[in-house]
Design a protein around this motif. Structure first.
Motif, PDB file in Angstrom:
ATOM      1  N   THR A 234       1.022  -1.141  -0.085  1.00 53.63           N
ATOM      2  CA  THR A 234      -0.007   0.045   0.013  1.00 53.63           C
ATOM      3  C   THR A 234       0.880   1.350  -0.120  1.00 53.63           C
ATOM      4  OG1 THR A 234      -0.278   0.113   2.406  1.00 53.63           O
ATOM      5  CG2 THR A 234      -2.092  -0.936   1.063  1.00 53.63           C
ATOM      6  N   ILE A 235       1.511   1.222  -0.843  1.00 51.60           N
ATOM      7  CA  ILE A 235       2.492   2.788  -1.162  1.00 51.60           C
ATOM      8  C   ILE A 235       2.437   2.961  -2.555  1.00 51.60           C
ATOM      9  CG2 ILE A 235       4.436   2.004   0.578  1.00 51.60           C
ATOM     10  CD1 ILE A 235       6.084   1.354  -1.899  1.00 51.60           C
ATOM     11  N   THR A 236       2.410   4.579  -2.567  1.00 52.60           N
ATOM     12  CA  THR A 236       1.795   5.059  -3.838  1.00 52.60           C
ATOM     13  C   THR A 236       3.321   5.185  -4.716  1.00 52.60           C
ATOM     14  OG1 THR A 236       2.829   7.144  -3.089  1.00 52.60           O
ATOM     15  CG2 THR A 236       0.484   6.527  -2.652  1.00 52.60           C
ATOM     16  N   LEU A 237       3.040   5.546  -6.061  1.00 50.33           N
ATOM     17  CA  LEU A 237       4.362   5.427  -6.912  1.00 50.33           C
ATOM     18  C   LEU A 237       5.276   6.658  -6.364  1.00 50.33           C
ATOM     19  CD1 LEU A 237       2.869   5.474 -10.563  1.00 50.33           C
ATOM     20  CD2 LEU A 237       4.747   4.017  -9.221  1.00 50.33           C
ATOM     21  N   LYS A 238       4.616   7.668  -5.839  1.00 49.15           N
ATOM     22  CA  LYS A 238       5.397   8.845  -5.119  1.00 49.15           C
ATOM     23  C   LYS A 238       6.373   8.379  -4.017  1.00 49.15           C
ATOM     24  CE  LYS A 238       6.465  13.347  -4.824  1.00 49.15           C
ATOM     25  NZ  LYS A 238       7.329  13.982  -5.909  1.00 49.15           N
ATOM     26  N   GLU A 239       5.710   7.733  -3.217  1.00 48.57           N
ATOM     27  CA  GLU A 239       6.261   7.008  -2.118  1.00 48.57           C
ATOM     28  C   GLU A 239       7.568   6.121  -2.251  1.00 48.57           C
ATOM     29  OE1 GLU A 239       2.916   6.914   1.250  1.00 48.57           O
ATOM     30  OE2 GLU A 239       2.999   5.359  -0.158  1.00 48.57           O
ATOM     31  N   LEU A 240       7.162   5.098  -3.389  1.00 50.57           N
ATOM     32  CA  LEU A 240       8.325   4.455  -3.811  1.00 50.57           C
ATOM     33  C   LEU A 240       9.377   5.058  -4.628  1.00 50.57           C
ATOM     34  CD1 LEU A 240       9.388   1.615  -4.919  1.00 50.57           C
ATOM     35  CD2 LEU A 240       7.864   1.804  -6.866  1.00 50.57           C
ATOM     36  N   SER A 241       9.060   6.243  -5.461  1.00 50.46           N
ATOM     37  CA  SER A 241      10.126   6.941  -5.709  1.00 50.46           C
ATOM     38  C   SER A 241      11.058   7.561  -4.540  1.00 50.46           C
ATOM     39  CB  SER A 241       9.475   8.393  -6.461  1.00 50.46           C
ATOM     40  OG  SER A 241      10.207   9.088  -7.250  1.00 50.46           O
ATOM     41  N   GLU A 242      10.417   8.087  -3.595  1.00 49.00           N
ATOM     42  CA  GLU A 242      11.069   8.629  -2.438  1.00 49.00           C
ATOM     43  C   GLU A 242      12.053   7.539  -1.661  1.00 49.00           C
ATOM     44  OE1 GLU A 242      11.347  11.791  -1.455  1.00 49.00           O
ATOM     45  OE2 GLU A 242      10.144  12.226  -3.271  1.00 49.00           O
ATOM     46  N   LYS A 243      11.662   6.369  -1.718  1.00 50.25           N
ATOM     47  CA  LYS A 243      12.224   5.296  -1.279  1.00 50.25           C
ATOM     48  C   LYS A 243      13.447   4.890  -2.136  1.00 50.25           C
ATOM     49  CE  LYS A 243       8.673   3.008   1.293  1.00 50.25           C
ATOM     50  NZ  LYS A 243       8.679   1.731   2.252  1.00 50.25           N
ATOM     51  N   LEU A 244      13.227   5.043  -3.476  1.00 52.07           N
ATOM     52  CA  LEU A 244      14.509   4.664  -4.347  1.00 52.07           C
ATOM     53  C   LEU A 244      15.210   5.917  -4.201  1.00 52.07           C
ATOM     54  CD1 LEU A 244      12.641   3.294  -7.482  1.00 52.07           C
ATOM     55  CD2 LEU A 244      14.152   2.269  -5.883  1.00 52.07           C
ATOM     56  N   LYS A 245      14.923   7.258  -3.808  1.00 52.69           N
ATOM     57  CA  LYS A 245      15.958   8.462  -3.957  1.00 52.69           C
ATOM     58  C   LYS A 245      16.804   8.017  -2.587  1.00 52.69           C
ATOM     59  CE  LYS A 245      13.250  11.759  -6.482  1.00 52.69           C
ATOM     60  NZ  LYS A 245      12.340  12.841  -6.451  1.00 52.69           N
ATOM     61  N   GLU A 246      16.169   7.533  -1.620  1.00 54.47           N
ATOM     62  CA  GLU A 246      17.030   7.328  -0.345  1.00 54.47           C
ATOM     63  C   GLU A 246      17.995   6.534  -0.544  1.00 54.47           C
ATOM     64  OE1 GLU A 246      14.184   6.006   2.867  1.00 54.47           O
ATOM     65  OE2 GLU A 246      13.142   7.850   2.635  1.00 54.47           O
ATOM     66  N   LYS A 247      17.992   5.460  -1.794  1.00 49.79           N
ATOM     67  CA  LYS A 247      19.076   4.524  -1.997  1.00 49.79           C
ATOM     68  C   LYS A 247      19.677   4.997  -2.833  1.00 49.79           C
ATOM     69  CE  LYS A 247      16.274   0.342  -0.603  1.00 49.79           C
ATOM     70  NZ  LYS A 247      17.463  -0.051   0.454  1.00 49.79           N
ATOM     71  N   GLY A 248      19.659   6.347  -3.233  1.00 49.17           N
ATOM     72  CA  GLY A 248      20.631   7.028  -4.188  1.00 49.17           C
ATOM     73  C   GLY A 248      20.207   6.794  -5.805  1.00 49.17           C
ATOM     74  N   LEU A 249      19.036   6.196  -5.778  1.00 53.06           N
ATOM     75  CA  LEU A 249      18.523   6.281  -7.221  1.00 53.06           C
ATOM     76  C   LEU A 249      17.275   7.297  -7.548  1.00 53.06           C
ATOM     77  CD1 LEU A 249      18.236   2.328  -7.225  1.00 53.06           C
ATOM     78  CD2 LEU A 249      19.890   3.608  -8.559  1.00 53.06           C
ATOM     79  N   SER A 250      17.588   7.955  -8.788  1.00 51.99           N
ATOM     80  CA  SER A 250      16.542   8.995  -9.169  1.00 51.99           C
ATOM     81  C   SER A 250      15.577   8.368  -9.966  1.00 51.99           C
ATOM     82  CB  SER A 250      17.275  10.321  -9.525  1.00 51.99           C
ATOM     83  OG  SER A 250      16.433  11.238  -9.689  1.00 51.99           O
ATOM     84  N   PHE A 251      14.135   8.438  -9.792  1.00 50.09           N
ATOM     85  CA  PHE A 251      13.432   8.188 -10.686  1.00 50.09           C
ATOM     86  C   PHE A 251      11.920   8.750 -10.252  1.00 50.09           C
ATOM     87  CE2 PHE A 251      16.041   4.428 -10.612  1.00 50.09           C
ATOM     88  CZ  PHE A 251      16.227   3.997 -11.930  1.00 50.09           C
ATOM     89  N   ASN A 252      11.207   9.244 -11.607  1.00 53.31           N
ATOM     90  CA  ASN A 252       9.918  10.030 -11.203  1.00 53.31           C
ATOM     91  C   ASN A 252       8.955   9.008 -11.405  1.00 53.31           C
ATOM     92  OD1 ASN A 252       9.504   9.974 -13.828  1.00 53.31           O
ATOM     93  ND2 ASN A 252      10.520  11.641 -14.414  1.00 53.31           N
TER      94      ASN A 252
END
Length: 60
Positions: free
Chosen positions: A14-32
């Motif tokens: 139950t996470i949104t695409l925006k939240e997934l994007s933020e989690k990936l950013k925390e791992k150093g990956l930038s995706f919109n």
């Protein structure tokens, strides 16, 4: 292109695409959000293999 389970796993947690994007950013990956949407739909596939590792960590 093979079908992936990104959307299924994201909905299960139950996470949104925006939240997934933020989690990936925390791992150093930038995706919109739109890039992730295309990956979910199987219309595109990430060129960077690091995203698959990051998604595996996020989704266990």
């Amino acid at each position: 292109m093979r079908k992936n389970r990104i959307k299924e796993r994201r909905k299960a947690q139950t996470i949104t695409l925006k939240e997934l994007s933020e989690k990936l950013k925390e791992k150093g990956l930038s995706f919109n959000d739109s890039q992730l949407y295309y990956y979910e739909q199987g219309k595109r596939s990430p060129r960077n293999e690091d995203i698959w590792e990051a998604l595996a960590e996020i989704f266990d």
